[in-house]
Design an enzyme around this catalytic site. Structure first.
Site, short mmCIF file in Angstrom:
data_model
loop_
_atom_site.label_atom_id
_atom_site.label_comp_id
_atom_site.label_asym_id
_atom_site.label_seq_id
_atom_site.Cartn_x
_atom_site.Cartn_y
_atom_site.Cartn_z
N HIS A 1 0.83 -1.21 0.00
CA HIS A 1 0.00 0.00 0.00
C HIS A 1 0.86 1.25 0.00
O HIS A 1 0.46 2.28 -0.55
CB HIS A 1 -0.96 -0.01 1.19
CG HIS A 1 -2.17 -0.87 0.96
ND1 HIS A 1 -3.43 -0.56 1.43
CD2 HIS A 1 -2.32 -2.03 0.28
CE1 HIS A 1 -4.29 -1.50 1.05
NE2 HIS A 1 -3.64 -2.41 0.36
N HIS B 1 -1.78 -12.98 -1.11
CA HIS B 1 -2.99 -13.39 -0.38
C HIS B 1 -2.93 -14.85 0.07
O HIS B 1 -3.94 -15.41 0.48
CB HIS B 1 -4.24 -13.11 -1.22
CG HIS B 1 -4.48 -11.66 -1.48
ND1 HIS B 1 -5.33 -11.18 -2.43
CD2 HIS B 1 -3.95 -10.56 -0.87
CE1 HIS B 1 -5.33 -9.86 -2.42
NE2 HIS B 1 -4.50 -9.44 -1.49
C1 HEM Z 1 -4.16 -7.38 -7.09
C2 HEM Z 1 -4.74 -6.40 -6.45
C3 HEM Z 1 -5.06 -6.46 -4.99
C4 HEM Z 1 -6.27 -6.20 -4.43
C5 HEM Z 1 -7.54 -5.79 -5.15
C6 HEM Z 1 -6.13 -6.41 -3.01
C7 HEM Z 1 -7.13 -6.23 -2.08
C8 HEM Z 1 -7.07 -6.67 -0.77
C9 HEM Z 1 -8.18 -6.65 0.15
C10 HEM Z 1 -9.56 -6.10 -0.15
C11 HEM Z 1 -7.75 -7.21 1.31
C12 HEM Z 1 -8.57 -7.45 2.57
C13 HEM Z 1 -8.68 -6.19 3.39
C14 HEM Z 1 -9.59 -6.41 4.58
O1 HEM Z 1 -10.77 -6.68 4.35
O2 HEM Z 1 -9.10 -6.30 5.71
C15 HEM Z 1 -6.36 -7.57 1.14
C16 HEM Z 1 -5.58 -8.16 2.09
C17 HEM Z 1 -4.24 -8.41 1.93
N1 HEM Z 1 -3.46 -8.05 0.85
FE1 HEM Z 1 -4.15 -7.47 -0.96
N2 HEM Z 1 -4.84 -6.78 -2.74
C18 HEM Z 1 -4.15 -6.82 -3.93
C19 HEM Z 1 -2.80 -7.09 -4.07
C20 HEM Z 1 -1.94 -7.30 -3.02
C21 HEM Z 1 -0.50 -7.29 -3.13
C22 HEM Z 1 0.28 -6.95 -4.40
C23 HEM Z 1 0.00 -7.58 -1.89
C24 HEM Z 1 1.43 -7.66 -1.42
C25 HEM Z 1 2.45 -7.84 -2.20
C26 HEM Z 1 -1.15 -7.81 -1.02
C27 HEM Z 1 -1.08 -8.20 0.28
C28 HEM Z 1 -2.18 -8.44 1.09
C29 HEM Z 1 -2.12 -9.12 2.37
C30 HEM Z 1 -0.88 -9.78 2.98
C31 HEM Z 1 -3.41 -9.08 2.91
C32 HEM Z 1 -3.84 -9.61 4.29
C33 HEM Z 1 -3.65 -8.48 5.28
C34 HEM Z 1 -3.96 -8.82 6.73
O3 HEM Z 1 -4.15 -9.98 7.08
O4 HEM Z 1 -4.01 -7.85 7.51
N3 HEM Z 1 -2.29 -7.59 -1.74
N4 HEM Z 1 -5.97 -7.22 -0.14
#
Ligand code: HEM
Length: 330
Positions: free
Chosen positions: A71, A196
């Site tokens: 982010h 994810h």
């Molecule tokens: C491809 C586009 C992406 C979208 C649309 C997206 C969207 C999201 C959303 C909506 C969540 C859940 C937020 C919540 O409800 O608390 C999430 C969680 C997460 N995202 Fe993504 N994400 C994307 C790409 C990425 C990338 C590139 C990374 C890191 C390199 C990443 C790492 C994570 C991680 C580790 C979580 C879990 C966070 C936690 O457990 O606190 N995401 N993402």
């Protein structure tokens, strides 16, 4: 049996070749390896030691720190501006897509240790990149060398987060646009989505798929019906606090579980499910459901993390090194 094996090999070659030709990526970087060798030798060890202690107390923190780096990088570059606070709610961290981002205090705690060793030498942005790498490796993911030499920005705008963070309901073409703006490729998108494999999503991030998919109170047909029923039970309409694992196969392990989840039609986010809709991303997902693809995935993920870590970096005399990462800027 033999023909299946040949088919799989062919698929591997096609997917890897297809995605490789599309991946020009970020080709050169003002960053370097071992940037702090002379000025703060041992900084990576200081970061890792502090992190291992923090991870020992909170097994959900690796996911938080991996997302925090993403982010930060996507909104105005990897320059730690996501850490900055604002009194009037105008900083990146005040934007909706950042409302569930975690790990700010951990970065601050690590920064304090680094400051004690080498005052005003190491940027917050570099610490965030190291922390994301260590989060991946701690959870059994690849170990890769992180590039350093970033400096910190001191302007943080909510609009940057709103404009540049990809939406959870994006299809492949929408997601590609968000990645292309950052000079990242199709392959980077398919590979980095597998972050994810760790962490959770809150119900509102996917409840439209359960209650109002096409505006007629229906369930997203791309979601496995039995799994959708479980999710509906866990996330009654209007629930905002409950979380579900993004990769129920292995939520705390950095592995191929993400791709298996997507392939099983059990992905929570529409943006993850969308990878089944495009032939090239589908082929990659399918390839990654085979355990023997793990080392290809690890190499791909490390390369794409390095590409992501180069977004909009400040180096040389641009930016600053500040003692505290999350100061108020207005
Ligand atoms: C491809 C586009 C992406 C979208 C649309 C997206 C969207 C999201 C959303 C909506 C969540 C859940 C937020 C919540 O409800 O608390 C999430 C969680 C997460 N995202 Fe993504 N994400 C994307 C790409 C990425 C990338 C590139 C990374 C890191 C390199 C990443 C790492 C994570 C991680 C580790 C979580 C879990 C966070 C936690 O457990 O606190 N995401 N993402």
């Amino acid at each position: 049996m033999a023909s299946q094996k040949i088919e799989r090999l062919l698929l591997a070659v096609l997917v890897v070749a297809g995605l490789t030709t599309m991946s020009s990526g970020t080709t050169s970087s003002p960053l370097q390896y071992d940037y702090y060798n002379a000025t703060c030798p041992g900084v990576e060890e200081v970061v890792r030691t502090e992190l291992v202690a923090l991870f020992g107390n909170d097994s959900t923190l690796p996911a938080g720190l991996l997302r925090l780096h993403f982010h930060d990088c996507f909104a105005a570059g990897c320059d730690a501006t996501i850490m900055l606070k604002s009194h009037n709610g105008t900083a990146q961290r005040d934007a909706d897509p950042n409302s569930t981002v975690r790990g700010y205090e951990a970065i601050e705690a690590i920064k304090a240790k680094v400051e004690a060793a080498c005052p005003l030498v190491v940027s917050c942005a570099d610490i965030m990149a190291m922390a994301a790498r260590d989060a991946v490796n701690y959870t059994m993911g690849p170990a890769y060398q992180v590039e350093t030499g970033r400096r910190d920005g001191n302007v943080s705008r909510k609009e940057d987060a709103l404009r540049f963070l990809p939406p959870a309901d994006g299809n492949v073409s929408v997601l590609l646009d968000y990645f292309a703006v950052q000079n990242l490729t199709y392959k980077d998108m398919v590979v980095l989505s597998a972050a994810h494999t760790l962490g959770v999503a809150h119900c509102p991030s996917f409840s439209d798929r359960l209650y109002n998919y096409s505006g007629a109170g229906d369930v997203d047909p791309r979601l496995d019906a039995a799994y959708a029923a479980n999710l509906t039970a866990a996330c009654p309409a209007g629930n905002v606090a409950t979380v579900q694992p993004l990769d129920p196969v292995s939520p705390y392990t950095f592995d191929l579980g993400y791709y298996q989840t997507v392939y099983n039609r059990e992905a929570l986010l529409a943006s993850d499910a969308a990878l089944l809709d495009d032939s090239l991303s589908f082929a990659y997902v399918q390839l990654m459901t085979n355990g023997s693809s793990l080392s290809i995935f690890f190499d791909d993920f490390a390369a794409s993390m390095i590409n992501m870590g180069r977004i909009g970096v400040r180096t040389g005399t641009d930016g600053e090194i500040r003692a505290t990462c999350s100061i108020y800027v207005d």
